[in-house]
Design an enzyme around this catalytic site. Structure first.
Site, short mmCIF file in Angstrom:
data_model
loop_
_atom_site.label_atom_id
_atom_site.label_comp_id
_atom_site.label_asym_id
_atom_site.label_seq_id
_atom_site.Cartn_x
_atom_site.Cartn_y
_atom_site.Cartn_z
N HIS A 5 37.88 62.09 -33.86
CA HIS A 5 39.23 61.64 -33.54
C HIS A 5 40.28 62.53 -34.19
O HIS A 5 39.98 63.32 -35.06
CB HIS A 5 39.45 60.18 -33.99
CG HIS A 5 39.45 59.99 -35.48
ND1 HIS A 5 38.33 59.62 -36.17
CD2 HIS A 5 40.42 60.14 -36.41
CE1 HIS A 5 38.61 59.52 -37.45
NE2 HIS A 5 39.87 59.84 -37.62
N GLU A 62 43.54 58.25 -33.30
CA GLU A 62 43.74 57.17 -34.27
C GLU A 62 45.21 57.11 -34.64
O GLU A 62 45.76 58.06 -35.19
CB GLU A 62 42.92 57.44 -35.53
CG GLU A 62 43.21 56.50 -36.68
CD GLU A 62 42.62 56.97 -37.99
OE1 GLU A 62 43.28 56.78 -39.02
OE2 GLU A 62 41.52 57.56 -37.99
N HIS A 80 49.57 69.82 -31.74
CA HIS A 80 49.66 68.94 -30.57
C HIS A 80 48.29 68.36 -30.22
O HIS A 80 47.26 68.86 -30.65
CB HIS A 80 50.24 69.69 -29.36
CG HIS A 80 49.36 70.78 -28.83
ND1 HIS A 80 49.50 72.09 -29.23
CD2 HIS A 80 48.33 70.77 -27.95
CE1 HIS A 80 48.60 72.83 -28.62
NE2 HIS A 80 47.87 72.05 -27.83
N GLU A 123 50.07 68.14 -25.00
CA GLU A 123 49.89 69.13 -23.93
C GLU A 123 49.09 68.48 -22.81
O GLU A 123 48.05 67.87 -23.05
CB GLU A 123 49.14 70.34 -24.48
CG GLU A 123 48.89 71.42 -23.44
CD GLU A 123 48.14 72.60 -24.03
OE1 GLU A 123 48.23 73.69 -23.44
OE2 GLU A 123 47.44 72.43 -25.06
#
Length: 146
Positions: A5, A62, A80, A123
């Site tokens: 994550h 998360e 990003h 993105e």
């Protein structure tokens, strides 16, 4: 090795869930409230990753909400998040219709950038080959930072 994550600190749970789930389309798959540590963790999956997000706890975003107010800037941010999408034009239109600014429009039919309420750049990449350039995207200027 396997990707698990990415953690993003958020200042407002409601605004963040409205953005990430209601507007962007992610699904909440797990939540942890830690009274002793005074934080909430909310794990989100892309629609195509929802099953593996629930079963394997990956790949996920998360959202970390610290109950004690804190300003996040400088070294506590990052570049990003990136998501592959089925139709970049349709998603960007849906986001715009929901009030989300398209900071870098998909002029090339391949890539766009948006930002979360906490300033996290996201993105968007067209799945497969780029779409043919089309209006209003082809002539749309950048807005703000991305």
């Amino acid at each position: 090795m396997r990707y698990l994550h990415t953690m993003v600190r958020v200042a407002d749970v409601d605004a963040s869930l409205d953005f990430y789930c209601n507007k962007f389309g992610l699904k909440e798959v797990r939540r942890i409230e830690n009274d002793k540590g005074r934080f909430t963790l909310i794990f989100l999956a892309a629609p195509e990753d929802e099953q593996s997000g629930r079963a394997e706890h990956a790949p996920l975003v998360e959202l970390t909400y610290n109950w004690d107010p804190e300003e996040y800037k400088g070294g506590r941010n990052f570049g990003h998040l990136a998501y592959e999408v089925d139709d970049i034009y349709a998603l960007c239109q849906r986001l715009m219709d929901s009030g989300v600014t398209i900071n870098r429009p998909p002029r090339d039919g391949h890539m766009a950038f948006i930002r979360s309420p906490d300033g996290i750049s996201i993105e968007l990449l067209q799945k497969g080959q780029p779409k043919a350039p089309a209006e209003p995207w082809a002539s749309m200027a950048n807005t703000g930072a991305w």
